[in-house]
Scaffold this active site. Sequence first.
Site, PDB file in Angstrom:
ATOM      1  N   GLY A 197      18.920 -10.232 -70.128  1.00  0.00           N
ATOM      2  CA  GLY A 197      19.935 -11.184 -69.672  1.00  0.00           C
ATOM      3  C   GLY A 197      19.550 -12.630 -69.951  1.00  0.00           C
TER       4      GLY A 197
ATOM      5  N   SER B 206      18.798 -17.392 -54.989  1.00  0.00           N
ATOM      6  CA  SER B 206      19.786 -18.392 -55.402  1.00  0.00           C
ATOM      7  C   SER B 206      19.986 -19.428 -54.311  1.00  0.00           C
ATOM      8  CB  SER B 206      21.119 -17.671 -55.654  1.00  0.00           C
ATOM      9  OG  SER B 206      22.172 -18.600 -55.774  1.00  0.00           O
TER      10      SER B 206
ATOM     11  N   TYR C 260      27.911 -11.699 -52.749  1.00  0.00           N
ATOM     12  CA  TYR C 260      26.800 -11.979 -53.663  1.00  0.00           C
ATOM     13  C   TYR C 260      25.677 -12.719 -52.922  1.00  0.00           C
ATOM     14  CZ  TYR C 260      24.025 -14.396 -57.163  1.00  0.00           C
ATOM     15  OH  TYR C 260      22.959 -14.897 -57.888  1.00  0.00           O
TER      16      TYR C 260
ATOM     17  N   LYS D 257      21.705 -11.540 -51.852  1.00  0.00           N
ATOM     18  CA  LYS D 257      20.455 -12.268 -52.153  1.00  0.00           C
ATOM     19  C   LYS D 257      19.657 -12.490 -50.876  1.00  0.00           C
ATOM     20  CE  LYS D 257      20.730 -12.578 -56.520  1.00  0.00           C
ATOM     21  NZ  LYS D 257      19.736 -11.939 -57.367  1.00  0.00           N
TER      22      LYS D 257
ATOM     23  N   ASN E 234      21.413 -24.537 -60.326  1.00  0.00           N
ATOM     24  CA  ASN E 234      22.412 -24.152 -61.342  1.00  0.00           C
ATOM     25  C   ASN E 234      21.761 -24.064 -62.724  1.00  0.00           C
ATOM     26  OD1 ASN E 234      23.981 -25.130 -58.985  1.00  0.00           O
ATOM     27  ND2 ASN E 234      25.725 -24.733 -60.307  1.00  0.00           N
TER      28      ASN E 234
ATOM     29  N   ARG F  49      26.270 -30.916 -58.660  1.00  0.00           N
ATOM     30  CA  ARG F  49      25.340 -29.784 -58.628  1.00  0.00           C
ATOM     31  C   ARG F  49      24.008 -30.175 -59.261  1.00  0.00           C
ATOM     32  NH1 ARG F  49      29.002 -28.550 -56.044  1.00  0.00           N
ATOM     33  NH2 ARG F  49      30.190 -26.604 -55.933  1.00  0.00           N
TER      34      ARG F  49
ATOM     35  N   ASP G 175      34.061 -23.667 -52.743  1.00  0.00           N
ATOM     36  CA  ASP G 175      33.173 -24.676 -53.338  1.00  0.00           C
ATOM     37  C   ASP G 175      32.771 -25.734 -52.315  1.00  0.00           C
ATOM     38  OD1 ASP G 175      32.964 -23.660 -55.851  1.00  0.00           O
ATOM     39  OD2 ASP G 175      34.235 -25.155 -56.833  1.00  0.00           O
TER      40      ASP G 175
END
Length: 335
Positions: free
Chosen positions: A10, A124, A148, A152, A178, A230, A294
């Site tokens: 990946g 994350s 998600y 984590k 990010n 970000r 967001d």
Amino acid sequence: MRIAVTGGAGYIGSHVALELMQAEHDVVIVDNLSNSSEVSVQRVADLAGHAPAFYQTDIRDVQEIRRIFSYHSIEAVLHFAGLKAVGESVSEPLAYYDNNVNGSLQLLQVMRELGIRQFIFSSSATVYGQQEQPPFAEHAALGPTNPYGHSKRMVEQLLEDLCVSDPSWRVAALRYFNPAGAHPSGLIGEVPRGVPNNLMPYVLGVLTGRYEQLRVFGQDYPTPDGTGVRDYIHVMDLASGHVAALDYLQQHAGFNVFNLGTGCGYSVLQVVETFEQVSGHGIPYTVLPRRPGDVAESFAVADKAWKSMSWRAERTLQSMCQDAWNFAQRNPEAY
Ligand code: NAD
Ligand code: WQD
């Protein structure tokens, strides 16, 4: 060391596998190729000058994982394999808990059985809650808001509990902010399947003519230009961060958590401008309402990794955009 890299075909795993090979480690990649291609493994081999061992295997295939880990006498596992699309996790929670939580659990059970005690987990910044203002230090309140993020955080908790139960475990949970950019060669990088959710791959889609314009999600945030801010971090910095974490674990047992970010935030429009500069092309955009879920800003306190592991991110936003653009140009059909 002999290291298994799950998800090593990946985006992030391929860069880390290369960095490990260049640091003279023996790398065994295990990936089911559900979101990647064997081409990236071949490219890693080309860049390293020799091939990593590669198995197209699911991390939940316990028998096969046991066979691979024992055959290669694995000493440490770097665990990238998993699903990562926030929106998809809301519509497919079972797939996310199965891949991310159950998959990690199965892997750890095999490791325990074989006496492998070193583990680095791709966590994350999404585990941080919204009750505190950024920047986020590692001790900030946690509170993921989607399956998600929960997956984590659940694995982090599992790892913490495991380290309490048996102090011989050496674990690092790395909370990426990010990730962006690509290897400077343009041979490996991010290859999104379908329409990208993330900003940088979408901008690249506009630059390469796949999409007409960028949709900027909200220009009414309390940020300098009104768009979301970000902490973008170059994937090459992430790669060196993993090697630093592995070194750190040789001296430190137990559960350790580190932010991997730069500590600097950039807005959507700053990213757009930087891509315009490096590519020499204009990027048309339209402003839409905010994307549900967001936050206005997210960026790291990055001091802990620097103080503890002498690692910090070195690369600029310009270099992230330059390398991502180089990769997109060299791989118009992706792979
Ligand atoms: P990616 O999808 O490019 O890489 C994940 C790899 O895991 C893929 O090659 C996929 O085929 C493989 N995989 C998935 N499920 C598997 C399974 N059950 N068995 C074996 N292989 C499997 O994603 P990435 O961006 O490289 O992310 C790597 C890790 O970092 C993920 O765990 C992700 O959640 C985490 N992370 C990513 C970001 C980001 O924005 N990219 C940010 C924070 C954390
Ligand atoms: C960045 C900014 C958007 C796309 C996600 C996950 C997080 C982590 C990294 C895995 C925001 C804006 C985006 C677009 C836009 N992944 N944007 N138009 O949401 O910070 O983080 O990826 O762990 O868990 O949530 O990243 O790149 O999607 O968005 O305006 O087409 O760009 O609103 O302000 P995000 P992103």
